[in-house]
Design a protein around this motif. Sequence first.
Motif, PDB file in Angstrom:
ATOM      1  N   GLU A   1      -6.177  14.623 -56.127  1.00 40.45           N
ATOM      2  CA  GLU A   1      -5.540  15.894 -55.804  1.00 40.45           C
ATOM      3  C   GLU A   1      -5.812  16.261 -54.350  1.00 40.45           C
ATOM      4  O   GLU A   1      -6.841  15.872 -53.785  1.00 40.45           O
TER       5      GLU A   1
ATOM      6  N   ILE B   1       0.763  20.942 -58.326  1.00 38.49           N
ATOM      7  CA  ILE B   1      -0.048  21.437 -59.444  1.00 38.49           C
ATOM      8  C   ILE B   1      -0.403  22.909 -59.260  1.00 38.49           C
ATOM      9  O   ILE B   1      -0.841  23.556 -60.201  1.00 38.49           O
TER      10      ILE B   1
ATOM     11  N   ARG C   1      -0.838  16.580 -56.912  1.00 36.97           N
ATOM     12  CA  ARG C   1      -1.443  15.374 -57.482  1.00 36.97           C
ATOM     13  C   ARG C   1      -0.835  14.215 -56.697  1.00 36.97           C
ATOM     14  O   ARG C   1       0.374  14.031 -56.694  1.00 36.97           O
TER      15      ARG C   1
ATOM     16  N   ARG D   1      -1.056  22.740 -53.795  1.00 40.15           N
ATOM     17  CA  ARG D   1      -1.938  21.643 -54.215  1.00 40.15           C
ATOM     18  C   ARG D   1      -1.064  20.626 -54.938  1.00 40.15           C
ATOM     19  O   ARG D   1      -0.191  21.012 -55.717  1.00 40.15           O
TER      20      ARG D   1
ATOM     21  N   ASP E   1      -9.425  16.620 -52.511  1.00 40.45           N
ATOM     22  CA  ASP E   1     -10.380  17.332 -53.334  1.00 40.45           C
ATOM     23  C   ASP E   1     -11.500  16.366 -53.710  1.00 40.45           C
ATOM     24  O   ASP E   1     -11.247  15.359 -54.365  1.00 40.45           O
TER      25      ASP E   1
ATOM     26  N   SER F   1     -11.785  16.003 -57.481  1.00 41.14           N
ATOM     27  CA  SER F   1     -10.631  15.329 -58.087  1.00 41.14           C
ATOM     28  C   SER F   1      -9.892  14.582 -56.971  1.00 41.14           C
ATOM     29  O   SER F   1      -8.951  15.103 -56.391  1.00 41.14           O
TER      30      SER F   1
END
Length: 133
Positions: free
Chosen positions: A28, A83, A110, A108, A22, A25
């Motif tokens: 992530e 997540i 982390r 998804r 991402d 982020s």
Amino acid sequence: MSGDQVPEDLLYTSDHEWLRRDDASPDEATIGITDFAQDQLGDVVYLDLPGEGAEVTAADRFGEVESVKTVSDLYAPISGEVIAANGDLEEQPELVNDAPYGEGWLIRVRIADEAQLDGLLDADAYRAQLPAI
């Protein structure tokens, strides 16, 4: 299976999962299965995915995908905490077939250990290990 079905911006496993970091982020990532994998499976009818907060471990099974042909395990490209799981797949598992790199994403996470990304394949390396069709 044509080479254009292997997006350049993703990382891959030899088990036909993909990972997209991402940009907003960078700790992530989104995980799914490749176009090649969904094509080999046939029509996807059910997915068993981990829920939010579950831990996944690189190279370990994190769920399964059931198609009209078979049931196959899903393997995590990296370790991390889930997540989000794609809730749309409960009612529309065919999204995995229709848009494996888009709406058909699976989970998804982390990212727990960024160094694990170095063990994944880039698009050229993934393409090279696909069977000639």
